[in-house]
Design an enzyme around this catalytic site. Structure first.
Site, mmCIF file in Angstrom:
data_model
loop_
_atom_site.group_PDB
_atom_site.id
_atom_site.type_symbol
_atom_site.label_atom_id
_atom_site.label_comp_id
_atom_site.label_asym_id
_atom_site.label_seq_id
_atom_site.Cartn_x
_atom_site.Cartn_y
_atom_site.Cartn_z
ATOM 1 N N HIS A 195 0.850 -1.188 0.000
ATOM 2 C CA HIS A 195 0.000 0.000 0.000
ATOM 3 C C HIS A 195 0.892 1.247 0.000
ATOM 4 O O HIS A 195 1.858 1.314 0.770
ATOM 5 C CB HIS A 195 -0.910 -0.005 1.233
ATOM 6 C CG HIS A 195 -1.811 1.183 1.280
ATOM 7 N ND1 HIS A 195 -2.941 1.274 0.494
ATOM 8 C CD2 HIS A 195 -1.722 2.333 1.977
ATOM 9 C CE1 HIS A 195 -3.512 2.446 0.720
ATOM 10 N NE2 HIS A 195 -2.800 3.106 1.610
ATOM 11 N N VAL A 202 -10.189 -3.096 4.908
ATOM 12 C CA VAL A 202 -9.309 -2.637 3.827
ATOM 13 C C VAL A 202 -8.073 -1.938 4.397
ATOM 14 O O VAL A 202 -8.201 -1.005 5.207
ATOM 15 C CB VAL A 202 -10.082 -1.679 2.889
ATOM 16 C CG1 VAL A 202 -9.143 -1.114 1.826
ATOM 17 C CG2 VAL A 202 -11.234 -2.413 2.239
HETATM 18 C C1 GAR Z 1 1.407 0.803 -6.260
HETATM 19 O O1 GAR Z 1 1.811 2.078 -5.861
HETATM 20 C C2 GAR Z 1 0.707 0.100 -5.120
HETATM 21 O O2 GAR Z 1 1.248 0.388 -3.861
HETATM 22 C C3 GAR Z 1 -0.681 0.651 -5.259
HETATM 23 O O3 GAR Z 1 -0.935 0.713 -6.628
HETATM 24 C C4 GAR Z 1 0.294 0.889 -7.313
HETATM 25 C C5 GAR Z 1 0.413 -0.200 -8.324
HETATM 26 O O4 GAR Z 1 1.523 0.028 -9.158
HETATM 27 N N1 GAR Z 1 -1.649 -0.165 -4.575
HETATM 28 C C6 GAR Z 1 -2.741 0.301 -4.032
HETATM 29 O O5 GAR Z 1 -3.066 1.473 -4.064
HETATM 30 C C7 GAR Z 1 -3.594 -0.748 -3.376
HETATM 31 N N2 GAR Z 1 -4.663 -0.145 -2.668
HETATM 32 P P1 GAR Z 1 2.162 -1.176 -9.981
HETATM 33 O O6 GAR Z 1 1.023 -1.807 -10.786
HETATM 34 O O7 GAR Z 1 3.151 -0.500 -10.876
HETATM 35 O O8 GAR Z 1 2.770 -2.119 -9.013
#
Ligand code: GAR
Length: 205
Positions: free
Chosen positions: A110, A145
């Site tokens: 996260h 969550v």
């Molecule tokens: C990442 O920054 C991850 O931490 C976030 O989405 C992005 C995905 O990037 N996750 C969330 O927000 C989950 N709630 P990626 O597809 O390049 O790994």
């Protein structure tokens, strides 16, 4: 090596960091499956070109029946022999069914220092709140969550002039170090983590 599945919804840069970590012989995991709820996710092509098994399971045909979608995901995870699951930018809320099925064996990354800023738009909210330290968290997935037990965190400074893009990029670079290091420690808590900069990274947290 312990077979792990990675669930994505988009770009998959954290997935790529995990793929790269798994190239190290000393890394305790191998990736048994990359699965996306978005058939067009860019990360699926990245995983396929790395020679990994991929699957997509579009959530839309299931309508509001989230659990039916998750039952099919669960079947694919088991069929691939996964023993743990990494959510890596998987942007669906999970029902108690999938959370319960993988309790203690499902990790999420996260983009904030939980318990601050659960949910979406974390970088914008961190800037609006005026925090001076921001970062990312790897935690076990539970029903609430972004609420599960924290396994590891990495912090970055918020710098003058930051916007969500510059701050988000600084956090993302840490995500890519943190996730493999925490996964390795979770799977083999007693092992000395050789390779990568995992051990060094963990000392900072
Ligand atoms: C990442 O920054 C991850 O931490 C976030 O989405 C992005 C995905 O990037 N996750 C969330 O927000 C989950 N709630 P990626 O597809 O390049 O790994």
């Amino acid at each position: 090596r312990i077979p792990v599945a990675v669930l994505i919804s988009g770009r998959g840069s954290n997935m790529t960091a995990l793929i790269e970590a798994c190239r190290e012989e000393s890394f305790p995991a191998r990736i048994a499956l990359v699965l996306s709820n978005e058939p067009a996710a860019a990360g699926l092509a990245t995983a396929a070109s790395a020679g990994l098994r991929t699957a997509s399971l579009d959530h839309r045909p299931f309508g509001r029946d989230r659990e039916a979608h998750e039952r099919e995901i669960d079947a694919l995870l088991r069929e691939a022999g996964a023993q743990a699951v990494c959510l890596a930018g998987y942007m669906r809320r999970l029902t108690p069914f999938l959370v319960g099925a993988w309790s203690g064996r499902m990790l999420n990354i996260h983009p904030s220092l939980l318990p601050s800023f659960p949910g979406l738009h974390t970088h914008e909210r961190a800037l609006a709140a005026g925090v001076r330290i921001h970062g990312c968290t790897v935690h076990l997935v539970t029903e609430g969550v972004d609420e599960g037990p924290i396994l590891g965190q990495a912090a970055v400074p918020v710098l003058a002039g930051d916007d969500a893009a510059t701050l988000g990029a600084r956090v993302l670079a840490q995500e890519h170090r943190l996730y493999p290091a925490v996964l390795a420690r979770h799977l083999r808590p007693d092992a000395e983590q050789a390779g990568s900069d995992g051990a060094a990274a963990l000392r900072c947290f």
